[in-house]
Write a protein that holds these residues in place. Structure first.
Motif, PDB file in Angstrom:
ATOM      1  N   THR A 187      36.199  22.705   2.503  1.00 18.85           N
ATOM      2  CA  THR A 187      34.989  23.483   2.212  1.00 18.85           C
ATOM      3  C   THR A 187      35.300  24.973   2.102  1.00 18.85           C
TER       4      THR A 187
ATOM      5  N   ARG B 105      33.766  27.103  -0.953  1.00 21.07           N
ATOM      6  CA  ARG B 105      32.323  27.293  -0.807  1.00 21.07           C
ATOM      7  C   ARG B 105      32.026  28.338   0.260  1.00 21.07           C
ATOM      8  N   LEU B 106      32.722  28.262   1.373  1.00 24.88           N
ATOM      9  CA  LEU B 106      32.507  29.233   2.448  1.00 24.88           C
ATOM     10  C   LEU B 106      32.934  30.638   2.029  1.00 24.88           C
TER      11      LEU B 106
ATOM     12  N   LEU C 251      30.250  32.083  -0.083  1.00 28.15           N
ATOM     13  CA  LEU C 251      29.059  32.440   0.694  1.00 28.15           C
ATOM     14  C   LEU C 251      29.268  33.702   1.534  1.00 28.15           C
ATOM     15  N   GLU C 252      30.511  34.092   1.741  1.00 21.78           N
ATOM     16  CA  GLU C 252      30.819  35.311   2.502  1.00 21.78           C
ATOM     17  C   GLU C 252      31.102  36.504   1.600  1.00 21.78           C
TER      18      GLU C 252
ATOM     19  N   GLU D 121      26.578  37.046  -4.340  1.00 23.43           N
ATOM     20  CA  GLU D 121      25.203  37.052  -3.831  1.00 23.43           C
ATOM     21  C   GLU D 121      24.182  36.462  -4.802  1.00 23.43           C
TER      22      GLU D 121
ATOM     23  N   TRP E 122      24.196  32.696  -4.183  1.00 22.53           N
ATOM     24  CA  TRP E 122      24.193  32.133  -2.836  1.00 22.53           C
ATOM     25  C   TRP E 122      23.224  30.961  -2.678  1.00 22.53           C
ATOM     26  N   ALA E 123      22.025  31.060  -3.211  1.00 21.34           N
ATOM     27  CA  ALA E 123      21.057  29.967  -3.067  1.00 21.34           C
ATOM     28  C   ALA E 123      21.597  28.689  -3.713  1.00 21.34           C
TER      29      ALA E 123
ATOM     30  N   ILE F 161      24.763  27.983  -4.346  1.00 24.82           N
ATOM     31  CA  ILE F 161      25.987  27.553  -3.649  1.00 24.82           C
ATOM     32  C   ILE F 161      25.632  26.744  -2.410  1.00 24.82           C
ATOM     33  N   SER F 162      24.629  27.174  -1.693  1.00 24.77           N
ATOM     34  CA  SER F 162      24.270  26.481  -0.452  1.00 24.77           C
ATOM     35  C   SER F 162      23.741  25.074  -0.709  1.00 24.77           C
ATOM     36  N   GLU F 163      23.381  24.779  -1.954  1.00 21.69           N
ATOM     37  CA  GLU F 163      22.872  23.443  -2.301  1.00 21.69           C
ATOM     38  C   GLU F 163      23.971  22.487  -2.738  1.00 21.69           C
TER      39      GLU F 163
END
Length: 165
Positions: free
Chosen positions: A143, A146-147, A150-151, A156, A159-160, A162-164
């Protein structure tokens, strides 16, 4: 690979030590004492690049990274370093083009599509960026990608999404 001259090899190691201590200026001074004909050696150039990156001397980093790519085109990290230096100079389109020119040479390296995602995102091409990021995620079995995304502030706008995934 060590340098042929033991004294120069010691100086190269000393420069790396200064870098590890966070003193790029002393590292640079150390490299300047290496025999002039060996200063173009790939190992010396690799350390010189790290010095310029640490110092934020991106124009010099671009030149050294490009020289490294010319002398050693078979290493993906050389190309990503060149692209990253260009990106730091706000030459993101040039950084993108560097990586697009070699993407087929390193089909299993997740960092190339990851950086392509970063640069296309920065250029406002979010759908393309997301596609590159998905490719990077597919190439990495953990992962981690992906992490990292997100960092990373550059991602940015994604981000929404990516989190899905």
């Amino acid at each position: 690979m060590p340098l042929p001259n033991p004294a120069d090899n010691f100086r190269l190691k000393a420069a790396e030590g200064w870098l590890e201590l966070g003193d790029w200026n002393e590292a640079n001074n150390e490299l300047d004492t290496i025999t002039p004909k060996l200063r173009a050696n790939p190992e010396v150039l690799r350390v010189r690049l790290k010095i310029y990156e640490a110092a934020g001397k991106w124009d010099l980093a671009v030149e050294v990274a490009r020289a490294i790519c010319v002398s050693n085109p078979g290493t993906a990290s050389n190309w990503t370093s060149w692209a990253a230096a260009l990106h730091q100079l706000k030459r993101t389109e040039d950084a993108l083009n560097v990586l697009l020119s070699i993407i087929d040479r390193f089909p299993d390296d997740y960092l190339i599509p990851f950086h392509l995602a970063r640069y296309t995102c920065r250029l406002g091409r979010h759908k393309e960026a997301f596609n590159w990021l998905e490719k990077a995620i597919d190439l990495d079995s953990s992962t981690k990608v992906r992490l990292l995304a997100l960092e990373d502030q550059e991602f940015e706008p994604l981000w929404a999404a990516i989190s899905e995934i």
